[in-house]
Design an enzyme around this catalytic site. Structure first.
Site, mmCIF file in Angstrom:
data_model
loop_
_atom_site.group_PDB
_atom_site.id
_atom_site.type_symbol
_atom_site.label_atom_id
_atom_site.label_comp_id
_atom_site.label_asym_id
_atom_site.label_seq_id
_atom_site.Cartn_x
_atom_site.Cartn_y
_atom_site.Cartn_z
ATOM 1 N N SER A 92 3.591 9.231 -23.526
ATOM 2 C CA SER A 92 3.164 11.408 -24.062
ATOM 3 C C SER A 92 4.851 11.890 -24.594
ATOM 4 O O SER A 92 5.313 12.950 -25.135
ATOM 5 C CB SER A 92 2.615 12.738 -23.362
ATOM 6 O OG SER A 92 2.996 12.669 -22.516
ATOM 7 N N GLY A 93 6.350 10.788 -23.624
ATOM 8 C CA GLY A 93 7.236 11.093 -22.996
ATOM 9 C C GLY A 93 7.476 12.142 -22.423
ATOM 10 O O GLY A 93 8.652 12.088 -22.118
ATOM 11 N N GLY A 94 6.495 12.764 -21.594
ATOM 12 C CA GLY A 94 6.607 14.000 -20.639
ATOM 13 C C GLY A 94 7.453 12.947 -19.459
ATOM 14 O O GLY A 94 8.783 13.247 -19.335
ATOM 15 N N PHE A 95 7.391 12.071 -19.367
ATOM 16 C CA PHE A 95 7.510 11.307 -18.035
ATOM 17 C C PHE A 95 8.752 10.520 -18.061
ATOM 18 O O PHE A 95 9.928 11.009 -17.221
ATOM 19 C CB PHE A 95 6.888 10.397 -17.475
ATOM 20 C CG PHE A 95 7.123 8.778 -16.154
ATOM 21 C CD1 PHE A 95 7.206 10.167 -15.178
ATOM 22 C CD2 PHE A 95 8.195 8.266 -16.612
ATOM 23 C CE1 PHE A 95 7.994 9.067 -13.678
ATOM 24 C CE2 PHE A 95 8.251 7.479 -15.270
ATOM 25 C CZ PHE A 95 8.292 8.038 -14.323
ATOM 26 N N ASP A 145 2.315 16.712 -20.438
ATOM 27 C CA ASP A 145 2.142 17.177 -18.724
ATOM 28 C C ASP A 145 3.414 16.756 -18.469
ATOM 29 O O ASP A 145 4.264 16.360 -19.118
ATOM 30 C CB ASP A 145 1.639 16.287 -18.270
ATOM 31 C CG ASP A 145 2.400 14.006 -18.126
ATOM 32 O OD1 ASP A 145 2.948 13.844 -18.834
ATOM 33 O OD2 ASP A 145 1.540 14.360 -17.061
ATOM 34 N N GLN A 207 -2.381 15.958 -12.164
ATOM 35 C CA GLN A 207 -0.818 15.797 -11.433
ATOM 36 C C GLN A 207 -1.084 16.855 -10.424
ATOM 37 O O GLN A 207 -2.476 15.933 -9.859
ATOM 38 C CB GLN A 207 -0.094 17.161 -12.145
ATOM 39 C CG GLN A 207 1.034 15.932 -13.451
ATOM 40 C CD GLN A 207 1.366 15.043 -13.858
ATOM 41 O OE1 GLN A 207 1.683 14.794 -12.647
ATOM 42 N NE2 GLN A 207 1.549 14.145 -14.337
ATOM 43 N N GLY A 234 2.283 11.175 -11.746
ATOM 44 C CA GLY A 234 2.765 11.561 -10.739
ATOM 45 C C GLY A 234 3.412 10.919 -10.022
ATOM 46 O O GLY A 234 3.662 11.322 -9.093
ATOM 47 N N ASP A 284 -0.160 0.457 -15.741
ATOM 48 C CA ASP A 284 1.030 -0.402 -16.250
ATOM 49 C C ASP A 284 2.497 -0.089 -15.360
ATOM 50 O O ASP A 284 2.264 0.325 -14.611
ATOM 51 C CB ASP A 284 1.626 0.534 -17.976
ATOM 52 C CG ASP A 284 1.889 1.255 -17.499
ATOM 53 O OD1 ASP A 284 1.165 2.562 -16.808
ATOM 54 O OD2 ASP A 284 3.322 1.994 -17.662
ATOM 55 N N CYS A 322 0.665 -22.101 -11.428
ATOM 56 C CA CYS A 322 0.360 -21.020 -12.423
ATOM 57 C C CYS A 322 0.322 -22.030 -14.211
ATOM 58 O O CYS A 322 1.086 -23.143 -14.247
ATOM 59 C CB CYS A 322 2.008 -20.644 -13.195
ATOM 60 S SG CYS A 322 2.133 -19.307 -14.291
ATOM 61 N N CYS A 324 1.202 -21.608 -17.241
ATOM 62 C CA CYS A 324 1.567 -20.875 -18.017
ATOM 63 C C CYS A 324 2.612 -21.943 -19.069
ATOM 64 O O CYS A 324 3.365 -22.465 -18.352
ATOM 65 C CB CYS A 324 2.405 -19.281 -17.645
ATOM 66 S SG CYS A 324 4.181 -20.102 -16.765
ATOM 67 N N CYS A 327 6.122 -22.272 -16.304
ATOM 68 C CA CYS A 327 5.682 -23.461 -15.431
ATOM 69 C C CYS A 327 5.910 -25.171 -15.573
ATOM 70 O O CYS A 327 5.711 -26.315 -15.200
ATOM 71 C CB CYS A 327 4.939 -23.074 -14.350
ATOM 72 S SG CYS A 327 5.080 -21.129 -13.898
ATOM 73 N N HIS A 353 7.369 -15.809 -17.700
ATOM 74 C CA HIS A 353 6.008 -16.076 -16.910
ATOM 75 C C HIS A 353 5.400 -14.691 -15.413
ATOM 76 O O HIS A 353 4.575 -15.354 -15.542
ATOM 77 C CB HIS A 353 7.055 -17.639 -15.516
ATOM 78 C CG HIS A 353 6.461 -16.866 -14.474
ATOM 79 N ND1 HIS A 353 5.212 -18.057 -14.352
ATOM 80 C CD2 HIS A 353 6.034 -16.962 -13.108
ATOM 81 C CE1 HIS A 353 4.738 -17.709 -12.693
ATOM 82 N NE2 HIS A 353 5.955 -16.641 -12.480
HETATM 83 ZN ZN LIG Z 1 4.163 -19.815 -14.969
#
Ligand SMILES: [Zn+2]
Length: 375
Positions: A92-95, A145, A207, A234, A284, A322, A324, A327, A353
């Site tokens: 929301s931009g709040g943080f 928030d 919160q 929070g 996230d 891994c 990916c 790697c 990676h």
């Molecule tokens: Zn990797």
């Protein structure tokens, strides 16, 4: 404003789920890479798709300042603008304005802040934060928030929590009145690539500081307002990690079992596994991408600081376990050289990676929940 969410299996507190957004299904528990300004720094969208990213996070504060919400809206919304057909969530931009410290001023109306880019003055209110997020057109958007600072005394936590609850009601009211204005909606005046009856989903944010009783109250009263998903906000504001875990545990038990639960802004690979185990569905964090740019890499055998001289002649892959593209192809010696030479490619490869490692970690968590359920 519902977003279909099915819990397919559980294993103790952990849940395996499917979140059906207007831009595709998201398998949960999920880790969402952060694409602050409509870009995951250094990694192109086709590679994100190849890595199996199903949902990306965008930051409203940054996009509001540059290139501007109206600009993105005119270009068909965030999905079309950044050529990302899969799901997006915006905060929301709040943080973000909370992080500005001296540059912000909180009142009942909202938060007045100064741009970190040019010092210009702006006001975010629950209404304007909804307007911005509807204009950007992410699939999941967040109520406006106040992120309570840490440490804060009981009374301060209460005041802040009450403000967040009032803002949550205002956010919902504005969203309900304007949700059909999303750029990809069937009812939107401007036609976009995707036209659907579905709207965005607005999540509420719990919160209540580091206090279990206030977290419980915040959760119950946010649920009373009614949202199709709930976030725990929070946290990661400077508290010890053990406290983060306690607060997550104390909060998650009060959230409805049939709605997605999003823990904002955490954590290390070990922590995201732990939080998924506590019943968190979405997470996230800037850590995998930010650490990558500083040469800190997460591997199945622990952390590797690729800048160290010990890797200068190391011909082995970064992580032998891994799969990916980094790697599979490059040696530690080469990655170390790129970093030392300050090559752009170092940032790209390191980020690919680290993201791959996070996404694989969540894939393994989902797999183990599914297996646990059968036995
Ligand atoms: Zn990797």
């Amino acid at each position: 404003m519902s977003i279909p969410f099915e819990v397919e299996a559980t294993n103790r507190s952990a849940r395996l789920g499917r979140l059906s957004t207007p831009h595709g299904v998201v398998e949960t528990p999920v880790f969402m890479p952060v694409g602050t300004v409509a870009s995951v720094k250094g990694v192109s969208q086709d590679i994100l798709e190849e890595l199996g990213v199903q949902i990306l996070l965008g930051n409203t504060y940054h996009l509001f300042l540059r290139p501007g919400v109206e600009q993105v809206r005119q270009l068909g919304g965030l999905h079309r603008f950044m050529a990302w057909p899969r799901a997006i969530l915006t905060d929301s931009g709040g943080f973000q304005v909370f992080s500005l410290n001296e540059l912000r001023q909180v009142s009942e109306e909202g938060v007045k802040f100064r741009s970190h880019l040019d010092g210009s003055s702006h006001l975010f209110t629950p209404e304007s934060a909804m307007e911005a997020q509807i204009g950007l057109g992410a699939d999941i958007i967040m109520a406006f928030d106040e992120c309570t600072e840490h440490p804060a005394d009981r009374e301060r936590v209460r005041q802040s929590m009450e403000l967040t609850l009032r803002w949550a009601e205002r956010s919902k009211k504005h969203f309900e009145a304007h949700k059909h204005e999303v750029p990809w909606s069937k009812n939107a005046k401007r036609s976009g690539a995707i036209q659907t009856d579905q709207t965005q989903a607005l999540f509420g944010i719990v919160q209540g500081g580091m206090d279990a009783a206030q977290r419980k109250e915040s959760a119950e009263r946010t649920i009373e307002i009614g949202f199709p998903g709930y976030a725990i906000g929070g946290l990661s504001v400077g508290e010890p990690r053990a406290v983060t875990r306690e607060v997550v545990e104390a909060t998650v038990q009060h959230l409805p079992a049939d709605k997605p639960r999003y823990l904002m802004g955490v954590g290390t690979p070990e922590e995201i596994v732990e939080y998924a185990g506590l019943g968190i569905d979405m997470m996230d964090c800037v850590l995998p991408t930010r650490a990558a740019r500083h040469g800190l890499l997460f591997t199945s055998e622990g952390r590797v600081s690729i800048k160290q001289a010990r890797y200068a002649s190391d011909q082995s892959p970064l992580d032998a376990n891994c799969g990916c593209r980094v790697c599979q192809r490059y040696s530690r010696a080469y990655l170390r050289h790129l970093y030392a030479a300050n090559e752009v490619l170092a940032q790209v490869l390191n980020t690919v990676h680290n993201l791959s490692f996070y996404l694989d970690t969540m894939r393994a968590v989902r797999h183990s929940i599914a297996l646990g359920n059968r036995s």
